[in-house]
Design a protein around this motif. Structure first.
Motif, mmCIF file in Angstrom:
data_model
loop_
_atom_site.group_PDB
_atom_site.id
_atom_site.type_symbol
_atom_site.label_atom_id
_atom_site.label_comp_id
_atom_site.label_asym_id
_atom_site.label_seq_id
_atom_site.Cartn_x
_atom_site.Cartn_y
_atom_site.Cartn_z
ATOM 1 N N PRO A 84 12.420 -18.362 -27.992
ATOM 2 C CA PRO A 84 11.081 -17.799 -28.222
ATOM 3 C C PRO A 84 10.933 -16.450 -27.516
ATOM 4 N N ILE A 85 10.275 -15.508 -28.185
ATOM 5 C CA ILE A 85 10.101 -14.155 -27.650
ATOM 6 C C ILE A 85 8.627 -13.757 -27.710
ATOM 7 N N ILE A 86 8.103 -13.312 -26.559
ATOM 8 C CA ILE A 86 6.783 -12.684 -26.500
ATOM 9 C C ILE A 86 7.012 -11.201 -26.252
ATOM 10 N N MET A 87 6.495 -10.358 -27.129
ATOM 11 C CA MET A 87 6.681 -8.912 -26.980
ATOM 12 C C MET A 87 5.466 -8.282 -26.314
ATOM 13 N N ASP A 135 7.681 -14.282 -31.457
ATOM 14 C CA ASP A 135 6.775 -15.429 -31.598
ATOM 15 C C ASP A 135 5.344 -15.086 -31.218
ATOM 16 N N ASP A 136 5.175 -14.030 -30.429
ATOM 17 C CA ASP A 136 3.837 -13.603 -30.033
ATOM 18 C C ASP A 136 3.912 -12.147 -29.606
ATOM 19 N N PRO A 162 11.123 -21.295 -33.438
ATOM 20 C CA PRO A 162 9.868 -22.055 -33.363
ATOM 21 C C PRO A 162 8.896 -21.725 -34.490
ATOM 22 N N LYS A 163 8.778 -20.440 -34.836
ATOM 23 C CA LYS A 163 7.863 -20.059 -35.911
ATOM 24 C C LYS A 163 8.327 -20.620 -37.257
ATOM 25 N N GLU A 164 9.622 -20.627 -37.494
ATOM 26 C CA GLU A 164 10.144 -21.173 -38.743
ATOM 27 C C GLU A 164 9.884 -22.673 -38.828
ATOM 28 N N ILE A 165 10.027 -23.373 -37.701
ATOM 29 C CA ILE A 165 9.749 -24.817 -37.686
ATOM 30 C C ILE A 165 8.269 -25.071 -37.948
ATOM 31 N N GLU A 166 7.403 -24.282 -37.306
ATOM 32 C CA GLU A 166 5.965 -24.448 -37.525
ATOM 33 C C GLU A 166 5.614 -24.218 -38.991
ATOM 34 N N LEU A 167 6.240 -23.219 -39.592
ATOM 35 C CA LEU A 167 5.948 -22.941 -40.995
ATOM 36 C C LEU A 167 6.440 -24.072 -41.895
#
Length: 230
Positions: free
Chosen positions: A77-80, A99-100, A158-163
């Protein structure tokens, strides 16, 4: 969550490291700090991190290029972070796999809150009568936050799993790009939705081409639909 969380912080401003690290320590999280993109790539090759906090404006490799390189091999996971507040910068961050996205100046408390939110998705157990979702040959374990297709575990962000969870729950329904952006990223945003298109494009490349029992279809002028074969 099992064991201590390990966070990698990358920013060329020492004040950012000091403020964020103080709050991470207060939450009993471990962390390491680096100041440029090359160090990030080196660290990720050698160590496991649960999450990366990555500034965009870095010396040498920009954070956007670092993020692109990471997404070739890792789903961490990456927060920019960025001093720019324009929506186009936020969308760019999401398009390349972040991811955010948080705009400077920010409260370190907000950063740590975002960290905890993402980690809950990837580490915590969420008791539910629908903990296991099945669609065709795909099985989603919402407790372990992983996906298996034909019995083999797949590497999704994580974003792909949530989608995929969102699509599975709403199978055979047309979902607009705005609905997806709002649900998966949590942004009530109506405008440039390229982040959704790019996420689905990356996800389609990872899915086997045949015998899935479902297909993610584009619905012209409307959005996307997870269409089942039965």
């Amino acid at each position: 969550m099992q064991g201590k969380v390990n966070i990698l912080i990358c920013d060329d401003n020492i004040a950012v490291h000091e403020s964020i690290s103080a709050y991470l320590q207060a939450e009993n999280m471990e962390y390491e700090s680096v100041s440029n993109g090359e160090e990030v790539l080196y660290k990720l090759e050698d160590q496991h991190f649960d999450l990366l906090i990555l500034d965009i404006m870095l010396p040498g490799l920009f954070g956007t290029e670092v993020c692109r390189k990471i997404r070739l091999t890792s789903n961490v996971p990456i927060i920019m972070l960025s001093a720019k507040g324009e929506e186009t910068d936020r969308i760019l961050g999401l398009e390349i796999g972040a991811d955010d996205y948080i705009t400077k100046p920010f409260s370190p408390r907000e950063v740590v809150t975002r960290v905890k939110t993402i980690l809950k998705r990837t580490h915590y157990t969420f008791p539910s009568e629908d903990a296991i979702l099945t669609l065709g040959e795909m099985k989603i374990d919402r407790n372990a936050f992983n996906i298996k297709i034909n019995g083999s575990r797949m590497e999704f962000t994580p974003k792909e799993i949530e989608l995929l969870i969102y699509f599975t729950i709403n199978k055979n329904k047309v979902l607009s790009r705005e609905q997806i952006l709002n649900k998966v990223w949590g942004y009530d945003y109506f405008g440039d939705t390229r982040a959704v298109d790019n996420l689905i494009k990356r996800m389609r490349k990872k899915l086997p081409e045949k015998n899935l029992g479902f297909e993610i279809k584009s619905v012209y002028g409307m959005g996307y639909k997870m269409e089942t074969s039965t």
